[in-house]
Design a protein around this motif. Structure first.
Motif, PDB file in Angstrom:
ATOM      1  N   ALA A 220       0.828  -1.205   0.000  1.00  0.00           N
ATOM      2  CA  ALA A 220       0.000   0.000   0.000  1.00  0.00           C
ATOM      3  C   ALA A 220       0.865   1.258   0.000  1.00  0.00           C
ATOM      4  O   ALA A 220       0.529   2.266  -0.640  1.00  0.00           O
ATOM      5  CB  ALA A 220      -0.936  -0.005   1.201  1.00  0.00           C
ATOM      6  N   PHE A 221       1.980   1.211   0.712  1.00  0.00           N
ATOM      7  CA  PHE A 221       2.912   2.335   0.741  1.00  0.00           C
ATOM      8  C   PHE A 221       3.473   2.594  -0.656  1.00  0.00           C
ATOM      9  O   PHE A 221       3.571   3.745  -1.097  1.00  0.00           O
ATOM     10  CB  PHE A 221       4.030   2.036   1.731  1.00  0.00           C
ATOM     11  N   GLY A 222       3.839   1.523  -1.367  1.00  0.00           N
ATOM     12  CA  GLY A 222       4.318   1.674  -2.732  1.00  0.00           C
ATOM     13  C   GLY A 222       3.275   2.312  -3.629  1.00  0.00           C
ATOM     14  O   GLY A 222       3.589   3.187  -4.446  1.00  0.00           O
ATOM     15  N   ARG A 223       2.029   1.905  -3.479  1.00  0.00           N
ATOM     16  CA  ARG A 223       0.948   2.494  -4.280  1.00  0.00           C
ATOM     17  C   ARG A 223       0.764   3.970  -3.943  1.00  0.00           C
ATOM     18  O   ARG A 223       0.599   4.811  -4.839  1.00  0.00           O
ATOM     19  CB  ARG A 223      -0.362   1.732  -4.039  1.00  0.00           C
ATOM     20  N   ALA A 226       3.539   6.061  -5.368  1.00  0.00           N
ATOM     21  CA  ALA A 226       3.391   6.166  -6.820  1.00  0.00           C
ATOM     22  C   ALA A 226       2.343   7.205  -7.186  1.00  0.00           C
ATOM     23  O   ALA A 226       2.539   8.013  -8.103  1.00  0.00           O
ATOM     24  CB  ALA A 226       3.014   4.803  -7.399  1.00  0.00           C
ATOM     25  N   ARG A 227       1.230   7.201  -6.488  1.00  0.00           N
ATOM     26  CA  ARG A 227       0.177   8.180  -6.783  1.00  0.00           C
ATOM     27  C   ARG A 227       0.661   9.591  -6.505  1.00  0.00           C
ATOM     28  O   ARG A 227       0.361  10.525  -7.258  1.00  0.00           O
ATOM     29  CB  ARG A 227      -1.071   7.850  -5.965  1.00  0.00           C
ATOM     30  N   LEU A 228       1.422   9.756  -5.419  1.00  0.00           N
ATOM     31  CA  LEU A 228       1.923  11.079  -5.076  1.00  0.00           C
ATOM     32  C   LEU A 228       2.846  11.625  -6.161  1.00  0.00           C
ATOM     33  O   LEU A 228       2.664  12.747  -6.649  1.00  0.00           O
ATOM     34  CB  LEU A 228       2.658  11.023  -3.735  1.00  0.00           C
ATOM     35  N   VAL A 229       3.849  10.833  -6.566  1.00  0.00           N
ATOM     36  CA  VAL A 229       4.804  11.354  -7.552  1.00  0.00           C
ATOM     37  C   VAL A 229       4.183  11.429  -8.942  1.00  0.00           C
ATOM     38  O   VAL A 229       4.561  12.286  -9.751  1.00  0.00           O
ATOM     39  CB  VAL A 229       6.116  10.530  -7.576  1.00  0.00           C
ATOM     40  N   ALA A 285       3.897  -0.010  -7.059  1.00  0.00           N
ATOM     41  CA  ALA A 285       4.078   1.351  -7.574  1.00  0.00           C
ATOM     42  C   ALA A 285       3.830   1.419  -9.070  1.00  0.00           C
ATOM     43  O   ALA A 285       3.190   2.351  -9.574  1.00  0.00           O
ATOM     44  CB  ALA A 285       5.482   1.845  -7.236  1.00  0.00           C
ATOM     45  N   VAL A 286       4.336   0.438  -9.803  1.00  0.00           N
ATOM     46  CA  VAL A 286       4.130   0.405 -11.250  1.00  0.00           C
ATOM     47  C   VAL A 286       2.648   0.263 -11.560  1.00  0.00           C
ATOM     48  O   VAL A 286       2.103   0.944 -12.446  1.00  0.00           O
ATOM     49  CB  VAL A 286       4.947  -0.742 -11.874  1.00  0.00           C
ATOM     50  N   GLN A 287       1.976  -0.594 -10.832  1.00  0.00           N
ATOM     51  CA  GLN A 287       0.547  -0.796 -11.068  1.00  0.00           C
ATOM     52  C   GLN A 287      -0.257   0.469 -10.776  1.00  0.00           C
ATOM     53  O   GLN A 287      -1.334   0.669 -11.350  1.00  0.00           O
ATOM     54  CB  GLN A 287       0.039  -1.960 -10.214  1.00  0.00           C
ATOM     55  N   ALA A 288       0.291   1.331  -9.896  1.00  0.00           N
ATOM     56  CA  ALA A 288      -0.397   2.570  -9.539  1.00  0.00           C
ATOM     57  C   ALA A 288      -0.040   3.728 -10.457  1.00  0.00           C
ATOM     58  O   ALA A 288      -0.525   4.844 -10.249  1.00  0.00           O
ATOM     59  CB  ALA A 288      -0.097   2.934  -8.094  1.00  0.00           C
ATOM     60  N   GLY A 289       0.828   3.497 -11.450  1.00  0.00           N
ATOM     61  CA  GLY A 289       1.037   4.498 -12.471  1.00  0.00           C
ATOM     62  C   GLY A 289       2.347   5.251 -12.449  1.00  0.00           C
ATOM     63  O   GLY A 289       2.517   6.217 -13.204  1.00  0.00           O
TER      64      GLY A 289
END
Length: 360
Positions: A220-223, A226-229, A285-289
């Motif tokens: 969840a942290f990775g996601r 990822a959304r933030l950046v 992170a990749v899955q989150a974009g």
């Protein structure tokens, strides 16, 4: 309640509600409001329970500061940027980073410093150390509290290992979950329970008797990173000890006075951690974009940032301290110390951003 009562409270709770997942147990050990380690008595440094890279040498934080400056330049030197640190400890890393960043006054002028720290005692230490710096911080409760109207450069050193994982064991007859229960005499103990659902079998080979760890918090942290950046542009730097490829293994450990202790003996009185699962974090992170780098050993990462040159300059300026500086350099970069077990990776956006230290 005192720290010493946490074990008894956990035992009573487990006796009433049933065995506790490893993730829930570690979370309580670290963050229970009245008895958790970070909530009540975090003790960092040589005289404490454990030591982190920034406390070993000023070189670590200085290089991270220059890394942030270079990311800012590669983003086009925007007029506003948010420098974020998650889990800043006693503030040493950020204090060293800001001192090094004085070489780029335009960067400091553009920077808003944001800290995310769940521990009240550590927030007080950070306020004392960083309150009079060129860029005094403000604290927010989570990544979601950061506005999306400026690029973000984020640092998370030894944060993932505080995000616990559930543990699953493959037996001859199928998969079970390792949980914390209570023995007949009322002591905490490990045991295996049937899996009621929601378990996704690993994609790698696991033999009977082997254990795997699955951290929903780390993924969840990775996601969230990822959304933030992806929404702001920027880069998040992760440095931690852990695995760079999927695989089995029990990594649960507790440290007290720099020595390993039984994780069940003194909940709330020791730092309890599990390895960072870099593959799971980066995949999320990749899955989150966002885009991600690969993992690089901490030693190699610091060398790419110039730690050898920095060490030479420090030794030239302080010949009397040269032996200590060499020991610090070795501790941070040698494969048999922190250089290989600790790894660095970055989550970033846009795709065109060439993240320092991870160039092909």
């Amino acid at each position: 309640m005192s720290n010493g009562s946490l074990k008894a409270r956990l035992a009573r709770e487990i006796a009433l509600t049933g065995p506790m997942t490893m993730a829930d147990y570690v979370t309580r050990c670290l963050h229970d409001p009245s008895g958790g380690y970070y909530a009540t008595r975090p003790d960092l440094g040589e005289a404490g329970d454990f030591i982190t890279a920034p406390l070993i040498s000023q070189m670590f934080g200085e290089l991270i500061g220059l890394w942030a400056v270079e990311v800012w330049h590669r983003l086009g030197a925007p007029e506003r940027v948010r420098l974020v640190e998650i889990g800043p400890g006693d503030g040493t890393l950020m204090a060293d980073a800001l001192r090094a960043a004085r070489l780029a006054p335009d960067f400091l002028s553009a920077t808003e410093l944001i800290l995310i720290e769940p521990s009240r005692p550590l927030r007080e230490v950070q306020a004392r150390r960083l309150g009079e710096t060129d860029t005094p911080p403000r604290w927010v409760s989570s990544l979601e509290a950061i506005d999306r109207d400026a690029p973000v450069i984020l640092i998370a050193n030894e944060v993932l290992d505080c995000m616990p994982a559930r543990q699953f064991v493959r037996t001859e007859t199928g998969w079970t979950e390792r949980r914390v229960g209570v023995s007949d005499d009322g002591d905490l103990m490990f045991g295996l329970t049937a899996i009621s659902g929601g378990f996704v079998r690993p994609m790698f080979e696991v033999q009977p008797g082997e254990l795997i760890e699955v951290s929903e918090q780390q993924a969840a942290f990775g996601r969230d990173l990822a959304r933030l950046v992806a929404e702001t542009s920027g880069a998040a730097l992760l440095i931690d000890y852990g695995r760079d490829r999927p695989g089995p293994g029990d990594t649960l450990q507790a440290l007290r006075r720099h020595a390993r202790v039984d994780p069940l003996d003194t909940p709330g009185l020791a730092d309890v951690t599990q390895w960072a699962d870099f593959p799971a974090v980066l995949e999320a992170a990749v899955q989150a974009g966002a885009d991600v780098t690969g993992c690089v050993g901490q030693g190699e990462f610091l060398r790419r940032l110039g730690i050898d040159t920095r060490a030479e300059r420090l030794m030239s300026a302080r010949p009397d301290a040269a032996p200590a500086i060499r020991r610090q350099l070795d501790r941070l970069t040698a494969d048999d110390q922190m250089g290989a077990l600790f790894k660095a990776a970055a989550i970033f956006s846009p795709r065109s951003l060439d993240v320092p230290g991870f160039e092909p």
